[in-house]
Design an enzyme around this catalytic site. Structure first.
Site, PDB file in Angstrom:
ATOM      1  CD  GLN A 195       0.917  -2.849   5.609  1.00  0.00           C
ATOM      2  OE1 GLN A 195       0.415  -3.474   5.276  1.00  0.00           O
ATOM      3  NE2 GLN A 195       1.627  -2.387   4.561  1.00  0.00           N
ATOM      4  CG  HIS A 238      -4.780  -5.710   8.025  1.00  0.00           C
ATOM      5  ND1 HIS A 238      -4.658  -6.880   7.421  1.00  0.00           N
ATOM      6  CD2 HIS A 238      -3.663  -4.920   6.838  1.00  0.00           C
ATOM      7  CE1 HIS A 238      -4.332  -7.045   6.277  1.00  0.00           C
ATOM      8  NE2 HIS A 238      -3.588  -5.993   5.809  1.00  0.00           N
ATOM      9  CD  GLU A 249      -3.528  -2.485   3.316  1.00  0.00           C
ATOM     10  OE1 GLU A 249      -2.615  -3.560   4.123  1.00  0.00           O
ATOM     11  OE2 GLU A 249      -3.671  -2.749   2.187  1.00  0.00           O
ATOM     12  CD  GLU A 296       0.532  -2.435   1.045  1.00  0.00           C
ATOM     13  OE1 GLU A 296       1.609  -2.776   1.390  1.00  0.00           O
ATOM     14  OE2 GLU A 296      -0.215  -3.095   2.059  1.00  0.00           O
ATOM     15  CD  GLN A 336       0.385  -5.919  -0.341  1.00  0.00           C
ATOM     16  OE1 GLN A 336       0.494  -6.047   1.019  1.00  0.00           O
ATOM     17  NE2 GLN A 336      -0.804  -5.558  -1.015  1.00  0.00           N
ATOM     18  CG  ASP A 393      -1.014 -10.188   3.692  1.00  0.00           C
ATOM     19  OD1 ASP A 393      -0.783 -11.229   3.514  1.00  0.00           O
ATOM     20  OD2 ASP A 393      -1.286  -9.186   3.053  1.00  0.00           O
ATOM     21  CB  SER A 448       2.411  -6.403   4.005  1.00  0.00           C
ATOM     22  OG  SER A 448       2.132  -7.316   2.905  1.00  0.00           O
TER      23      SER A 448
END
Length: 756
Positions: A146, A148, A175, A226, A301, A340, A367
């Site tokens: 995933q 950003h 995201e 999430e 997450q 992340d 994430s």
């Protein structure tokens, strides 16, 4: 008085390392700084009566706080609890790392374990065992990732371009969030359009205030959520005006609209919010995860998330982050396994942090991964960001591990960025939201980050965003606008994501979309049972992963050398003079050149013309009144034997051996092959003055002197990583031209006046 400083200077060196920017916390359980265990942690235990939990981890039902009550009611399976809690923790820990114990059996056991018992079990595993168990216990077989997508200006054109780039890189989820809260709607539209470029199936979410995030989801712009946060202490919940039931209601609201949903938790959140109750980080996270399972959400997450930096300050903190990820998958939750928030300034710690996940695989390894530059990451820098993205791609290649990403050629990157920009511009014009000038588009197209753009500013974006919200624009309006303006493929891609919400297929655990198909724990279960089982790279996927840029092969090396051939021909002429024989002139110093020297290879690895190198050495020898003689050897390409062979032909008994790549040695007739007088082994940093000095020293040895050896200074450059692939290919070109027993040949050199 002494002037000797009272500090070893190595500490000054260490003080300059990025690591020293990291700060570390003393282990202090009373104040919440304890990773795996605390005297305040409860002992595992359970009491049941008539199918009801009447005590849990030393707390009677009458004393349950709301977290205990929710876990006891919705997480613990009474049919399993007594059996599972009676098992020895060490035995369960062994089962987690036993490839012969099926995942399903362990998941069943987990559903009967209390938070204290879960924490007690995984705390018995070391880091390697946790990584192995994670690989075995994660729900879906195929790993994903995933990313950003944000920027410091909330510029929608850049969001669309970066989202399209993220899709091309292979991110399964994208995201976004914003610097200005009211820009959420604009960011959502921009990323939804960008994520529809190139292929369909990349899921998208806009992280915002919970109510607004749900509204954006109901308008159809997002496909997952999430950011429903849960905590491990009651006071933290109360501080946020929430309860486990309110969070469960919100989760159900998302599911009712067909939106994939998982919660957020992670070590350190209670510590940062001041309500840690002196409990260990792992125990509190175990409570969070039991809550989430009780809520019935698809996944979590976790892995520190925003609390990862503070967790990493604690002894064992990195290991704790791994352990809580293991708890998540053991409870059969999809796991976006943190990675992340950037927990360290040390690139070594960053690499060490990501490796277990890259090797073990994860539903979503990050994430999320900062697909944009650090300063553009509105979530704050991720563990890995746009600056390090190629490092990550190389790690995938190094370990033949699927980290969910695929290298993108430069041309394709520009193509998808242009398409994303044009598609969003068309939507804005069609809906009367804004007009992007060509200058704005051009600046965004090639921008690495928002510092390079001349596009929309946050205030411009606020006007657009509020218009989208006020006019009730939905994803259907955007799809229609795309289709009307000729972006039919993007319209269909976005519509396909919307259709997912109707079918609900991607509401299964660990669901993602690959090649137009939902892949989840249902149809792609992790079936690891030892070597040869579980996820393995297919030949096709391996081909994608290894396709990084700037990969050399011998054809490319020869192509580059051929570019220098014409230039070198203007500076030097080599003419064979027949078989070389031992000389008798005591002033003679032989320079032995390698087979491909000036024939197929024309520059050293330091990019010096071979003619310049020869000229430097010959001039230095002549300057001492001696005679340089050039001989080409074809029986060997080895530097030592080139030098020794040259010395044995030289009347002086001293010779120089040089390979075309620039490695050079001074040798003497009676010495052992690898016992030379001087050697330049680091050709890439050897300059012409060094070759000139080597020539002078060879002359000095021939005159019976003992000169100061020429030393090529190095500053610790990783020569092997920079040059060894090329060097090995160059040497192969040399050795291909050797012939056993080939006689040496005198070479007459003519410099054409251009040598410098």
């Amino acid at each position: 008085m002494t002037e000797t400083p009272n500090r070893w200077k190595r500490f000054d060196t260490w003080d300059e390392r990025p690591l020293r920017l990291d700060k570390f916390a003393a282990e202090d359980w009373r104040h919440g700084f304890s990773a795996f265990s605390s005297p305040a942690d409860p002992k595992p235990g359970i009491g049941t009566e008539g199918g009801r939990v009447i005590s849990m981890d030393g707390v009677l039902e009458s004393d349950f706080d709301m977290i205990d009550r929710f876990i006891a009611t919705y997480h613990l399976d009474p049919a399993v609890a007594a059996e599972a809690m009676a098992m020895d923790s060490a035995q369960i820990a062994s089962m987690l790392v036993d490839m012969h114990v099926p995942r399903e059996k362990l998941v069943r056991i987990a559903h009967g374990l209390t938070p204290a018992k879960l924490a007690d079990v995984v705390s018995r595993l070391n880091a390697l065992e946790i990584a192995f168990a994670y690989s075995k216990m994660r729900a879906r077989k195929t790993p994903g990732n995933q990313g950003h997508v944000t920027n410091a200006k909330d510029d929608p054109l850049q969001l669309a371009a970066d989202a399209a780039t993220a899709v091309a890189l292979g991110f399964d989820e994208v995201e976004t969030t914003m610097r200005v809260a009211r820009n959420a709607w604009s960011n959502a539209v921009a990323c939804a359009v960008g994520a529809a470029v190139g292929r369909w199936g990349t899921l998208f979410q806009c992280s915002s205030e919970e109510a607004e995030e749900l509204q954006i989801g109901m308008a159809g712009f997002t496909s997952y959520a999430e950011t429903v946060s849960v905590y491990g202490t009651e006071k933290t919940f109360v501080d946020g005006d929430d309860t486990p039931w309110s969070k469960a209601f919100l989760a159900a609201a998302y599911a009712s609209r067909g939106i994939k949903m998982r919660c957020t938790s992670g070590a350190g959140s209670e510590l940062l919010m001041g309500f840690h109750e002196s409990k260990s980080l792992l125990y509190l996270e175990a409570r969070c995860l039991c809550l989430q399972r009780g809520m019935g959400v698809q996944g979590t997450q976790n892995g520190g998330i925003d609390g990862a930096p503070v967790t990493a300050t604690v002894p064992g903190g990195m290991r704790e982050l791994m352990a809580e990820n293991l708890l998540a998958v053991w409870l059969d939750l999809e796991c976006a396994s943190g990675n992340d928030a950037r927990a360290t300034e040390s690139e070594i710690r960053v690499g060490a942090k990501i490796m277990p996940y890259l090797i073990a695989g994860s539903d979503l390894i990050c994430s999320g991964f900062g697909s944009i530059l650090k300063y553009d990451n509105s979530f704050n820098p991720s563990l890995m960001n746009g600056e390090e993205l190629e490092d990550y791609l190389v790690l995938q290649r190094d370990f033949e591990a699927d980290g969910g990403l695929t290298p993108v050629p430069e041309g394709k990157a520009l193509d998808v960025r242009r398409r994303g920009i044009e598609a969003l511009s068309a939507v804005y014009e069609e809906l009367g939201l804004a007009t992007a000038t060509q200058a704005m588009k051009d600046s965004v197209l090639v921008a690495s980050g928002s510092d390079d753009t001349r596009s929309f500013m946050p205030r411009d974006v606020a006007v657009i965003s509020e218009a989208i919200k006020a006019r009730g624009i939905t994803v259907i309006d955007v799809i229609t606008a795309l289709a009307r303006r000729g972006f039919r493929e993007e319209a269909e891609n976005l519509l396909n994501v919307v259709k997912l919400r109707v079918s609900g297929d991607y509401l299964q655990t660990s669901a993602m979309v690959r090649e137009g198909r939902v892949v989840s724990a249902i149809n792609d279960p992790n079936d690891y049972q030892g070597p040869g089982s579980g996820y393995r790279l297919s030949a096709e996927r391996r081909s994608e992963i290894i396709g990084i840029r700037d990969v050399l092969d011998q054809k490319e090396v020869l192509r580059r050398e051929s570019q220098h051939q014409k230039d070198e021909a203007r500076h030097i002429d080599y003419r064979d003079g027949g078989e070389a024989h031992p000389g008798t002139d005591p002033t003679e110093v032989v320079i032995g050149i390698s087979p491909a020297f000036g024939v197929k290879l024309f520059q050293t690895t330091a990019n010096h013309r071979l003619s310049d190198v020869l000229a430097a050495m010959m001039e230095a020898i002549a300057a001492r009144g001696l005679t340089p003689r050039i001989v080409r050897f074809r029986h060997t390409a080895d530097t030592s034997f080139l030098g020794l062979s040259a010395a044995r032909l030289a009347g002086s008994g001293v010779g120089i051996g040089i390979q075309a790549k620039g490695t050079t040695v001074i040798h003497q007739r009676d010495r052992l092959p690898h016992h030379n007088l001087e050697l330049f082994s680091n050709a890439p940093i050897t300059r012409l003055e060094h070759y000139r000095g080597l020539g002078a020293n060879a002359a000095a040895y021939a005159l019976g002197e003992m000169p100061e050896p020429v030393v090529v200074p190095t500053r610790g450059e990783a020569m092997g990583s920079r040059y060894h692939a090329r060097v090995a290919m160059i040497y192969a070109i040399e050795t291909e031209m050797t012939s056993e027993g080939a006689t040496p040949v005198d070479v007459a050199i003519t410099f054409k006046g251009g040598a410098t």
